[in-house]
Design a protein around this motif. Structure first.
Motif, PDB file in Angstrom:
ATOM      1  N   TYR A  60       0.830  -1.424  -0.117  1.00  0.00           N
ATOM      2  CA  TYR A  60       0.019  -0.184   0.023  1.00  0.00           C
ATOM      3  C   TYR A  60       0.810   1.159  -0.132  1.00  0.00           C
ATOM      4  N   ALA A  61       0.222   2.214  -0.693  1.00  0.00           N
ATOM      5  CA  ALA A  61       0.886   3.647  -0.473  1.00  0.00           C
ATOM      6  C   ALA A  61       0.684   4.207   0.874  1.00  0.00           C
ATOM      7  N   ASP A  62       1.735   4.935   1.535  1.00  0.00           N
ATOM      8  CA  ASP A  62       1.683   5.332   3.034  1.00  0.00           C
ATOM      9  C   ASP A  62       0.165   6.021   2.878  1.00  0.00           C
ATOM     10  N   SER A  63      -0.060   6.915   1.623  1.00  0.00           N
ATOM     11  CA  SER A  63      -1.586   7.806   2.010  1.00  0.00           C
ATOM     12  C   SER A  63      -2.765   7.022   2.244  1.00  0.00           C
ATOM     13  N   VAL A  64      -2.917   5.656   1.923  1.00  0.00           N
ATOM     14  CA  VAL A  64      -3.955   4.993   1.995  1.00  0.00           C
ATOM     15  C   VAL A  64      -3.908   3.681   2.972  1.00  0.00           C
ATOM     16  N   LYS A  65      -2.664   3.497   3.592  1.00  0.00           N
ATOM     17  CA  LYS A  65      -2.588   2.483   4.513  1.00  0.00           C
ATOM     18  C   LYS A  65      -3.388   2.556   5.865  1.00  0.00           C
ATOM     19  N   GLY A  66      -4.013   1.551   6.022  1.00  0.00           N
ATOM     20  CA  GLY A  66      -5.029   1.532   7.015  1.00  0.00           C
ATOM     21  C   GLY A  66      -6.548   1.902   6.634  1.00  0.00           C
ATOM     22  N   ARG A  67      -6.592   2.434   5.550  1.00  0.00           N
ATOM     23  CA  ARG A  67      -8.019   2.872   4.739  1.00  0.00           C
ATOM     24  C   ARG A  67      -8.226   1.911   3.783  1.00  0.00           C
ATOM     25  N   PHE A  68      -7.466   1.568   2.975  1.00  0.00           N
ATOM     26  CA  PHE A  68      -7.724   0.825   2.013  1.00  0.00           C
ATOM     27  C   PHE A  68      -7.299  -0.487   2.144  1.00  0.00           C
ATOM     28  N   THR A  69      -7.974  -1.555   1.234  1.00  0.00           N
ATOM     29  CA  THR A  69      -7.556  -3.051   1.361  1.00  0.00           C
ATOM     30  C   THR A  69      -7.709  -3.562   0.118  1.00  0.00           C
ATOM     31  N   ILE A  70      -6.875  -4.316  -0.524  1.00  0.00           N
ATOM     32  CA  ILE A  70      -6.651  -4.726  -1.802  1.00  0.00           C
ATOM     33  C   ILE A  70      -7.178  -6.291  -1.646  1.00  0.00           C
ATOM     34  N   SER A  71      -7.929  -6.831  -2.293  1.00  0.00           N
ATOM     35  CA  SER A  71      -8.320  -8.266  -2.164  1.00  0.00           C
ATOM     36  C   SER A  71      -8.474  -8.940  -3.695  1.00  0.00           C
ATOM     37  N   ARG A  72      -8.630 -10.451  -3.359  1.00  0.00           N
ATOM     38  CA  ARG A  72      -8.971 -11.249  -4.770  1.00  0.00           C
ATOM     39  C   ARG A  72      -9.717 -12.072  -4.396  1.00  0.00           C
ATOM     40  N   ASP A  73     -10.792 -12.507  -5.517  1.00  0.00           N
ATOM     41  CA  ASP A  73     -11.667 -13.598  -5.342  1.00  0.00           C
ATOM     42  C   ASP A  73     -11.485 -14.283  -6.705  1.00  0.00           C
ATOM     43  N   ASN A  74     -10.843 -15.349  -6.161  1.00  0.00           N
ATOM     44  CA  ASN A  74     -10.282 -16.396  -7.435  1.00  0.00           C
ATOM     45  C   ASN A  74     -11.426 -16.896  -8.194  1.00  0.00           C
ATOM     46  N   THR A  75     -12.634 -17.185  -7.522  1.00  0.00           N
ATOM     47  CA  THR A  75     -13.786 -17.919  -8.173  1.00  0.00           C
ATOM     48  C   THR A  75     -14.298 -16.925  -9.207  1.00  0.00           C
ATOM     49  N   LYS A  76     -14.111 -15.889  -8.968  1.00  0.00           N
ATOM     50  CA  LYS A  76     -14.662 -14.619  -9.921  1.00  0.00           C
ATOM     51  C   LYS A  76     -13.824 -14.091 -10.727  1.00  0.00           C
ATOM     52  N   ASN A  77     -12.265 -14.386 -10.553  1.00  0.00           N
ATOM     53  CA  ASN A  77     -11.484 -13.780 -11.274  1.00  0.00           C
ATOM     54  C   ASN A  77     -11.622 -12.268 -11.354  1.00  0.00           C
ATOM     55  N   THR A  78     -11.623 -11.665  -9.747  1.00  0.00           N
ATOM     56  CA  THR A  78     -11.745 -10.053  -9.808  1.00  0.00           C
ATOM     57  C   THR A  78     -10.980  -9.938  -8.551  1.00  0.00           C
ATOM     58  N   VAL A  79     -10.596  -8.637  -8.717  1.00  0.00           N
ATOM     59  CA  VAL A  79      -9.522  -7.940  -7.802  1.00  0.00           C
ATOM     60  C   VAL A  79     -10.468  -6.770  -7.102  1.00  0.00           C
ATOM     61  N   TYR A  80     -10.359  -6.591  -6.008  1.00  0.00           N
ATOM     62  CA  TYR A  80     -11.120  -5.484  -5.391  1.00  0.00           C
ATOM     63  C   TYR A  80     -10.356  -4.485  -4.807  1.00  0.00           C
ATOM     64  N   LEU A  81     -10.905  -3.187  -4.569  1.00  0.00           N
ATOM     65  CA  LEU A  81      -9.994  -2.382  -3.614  1.00  0.00           C
ATOM     66  C   LEU A  81     -11.278  -1.739  -2.595  1.00  0.00           C
ATOM     67  N   GLN A  82     -11.106  -2.223  -1.513  1.00  0.00           N
ATOM     68  CA  GLN A  82     -12.141  -1.510  -0.626  1.00  0.00           C
ATOM     69  C   GLN A  82     -11.570  -0.371   0.112  1.00  0.00           C
ATOM     70  N   MET A  83     -12.332   0.682  -0.084  1.00  0.00           N
ATOM     71  CA  MET A  83     -11.710   2.091   0.475  1.00  0.00           C
ATOM     72  C   MET A  83     -12.808   2.622   1.540  1.00  0.00           C
ATOM     73  N   ASN A  84     -12.302   2.871   2.771  1.00  0.00           N
ATOM     74  CA  ASN A  84     -12.847   3.335   3.815  1.00  0.00           C
ATOM     75  C   ASN A  84     -12.343   4.695   4.204  1.00  0.00           C
ATOM     76  N   SER A  85     -13.261   5.418   5.000  1.00  0.00           N
ATOM     77  CA  SER A  85     -12.510   6.606   5.505  1.00  0.00           C
ATOM     78  C   SER A  85     -11.899   7.526   4.508  1.00  0.00           C
ATOM     79  N   LEU A  86     -12.855   7.473   3.522  1.00  0.00           N
ATOM     80  CA  LEU A  86     -12.525   8.241   2.200  1.00  0.00           C
ATOM     81  C   LEU A  86     -12.298   9.903   2.558  1.00  0.00           C
TER      82      LEU A  86
END
Length: 124
Positions: A60-86
């Motif tokens: 993570y970039a320092d500017s988003v660390k602790g607020r954003f989360t990157i994850s992956r769903d192999n069954t859907k071949n999709t990568v996500y970016l959950q962004m909180n406290s925008l």
């Protein structure tokens, strides 16, 4: 060839959340990892988050660390970016990209395919 399609952007108030999705299709076996970047008007495209394809290692970039989360769903071949406290400074077009080589996840030249981007606007 790998094709990427981002979705999930929109307008949100400061403090709110959004989840971006990146649907991946095509020849994914050659991918080293995935990354999310963003580009605000008049600024360079910057690294936000990265995910290694072979294991659950995230960056993570320092500017988003602790607020954003990157994850992956192999069954859907999709990568996500959950962004909180925008924050208003998170306003940008967000892009997902496939990483083709080892090396720092923040280096744009290591990425091969890019999506078209999705707009995220955070109002104050």
């Amino acid at each position: 060839q790998v094709q990427l399609a981002e979705s999930g952007g929109g307008l949100v108030q400061a403090g709110g959340s959004l989840r971006l999705s990146c649907a991946i299709s095509g020849r994914t076996f050659s991918m080293f990892g995935m990354g999310w970047f963003r580009q605000a008007p008049g600024k360079e495209r910057e690294f936000v988050a990265g995910l290694s394809w072979s294991g659950p290692i995230t960056y993570y970039a320092d500017s988003v660390k602790g607020r954003f989360t990157i994850s992956r769903d192999n069954t859907k071949n999709t990568v996500y970016l959950q962004m909180n406290s925008l924050k208003p400074e998170d306003t940008a077009v967000y892009y997902c990209a496939t990483k083709r080589d080892a090396g720092s996840y923040s280096l744009k030249r290591l990425y091969a395919a890019w999506g078209q981007g999705t707009q995220v606007t955070v109002s104050s």
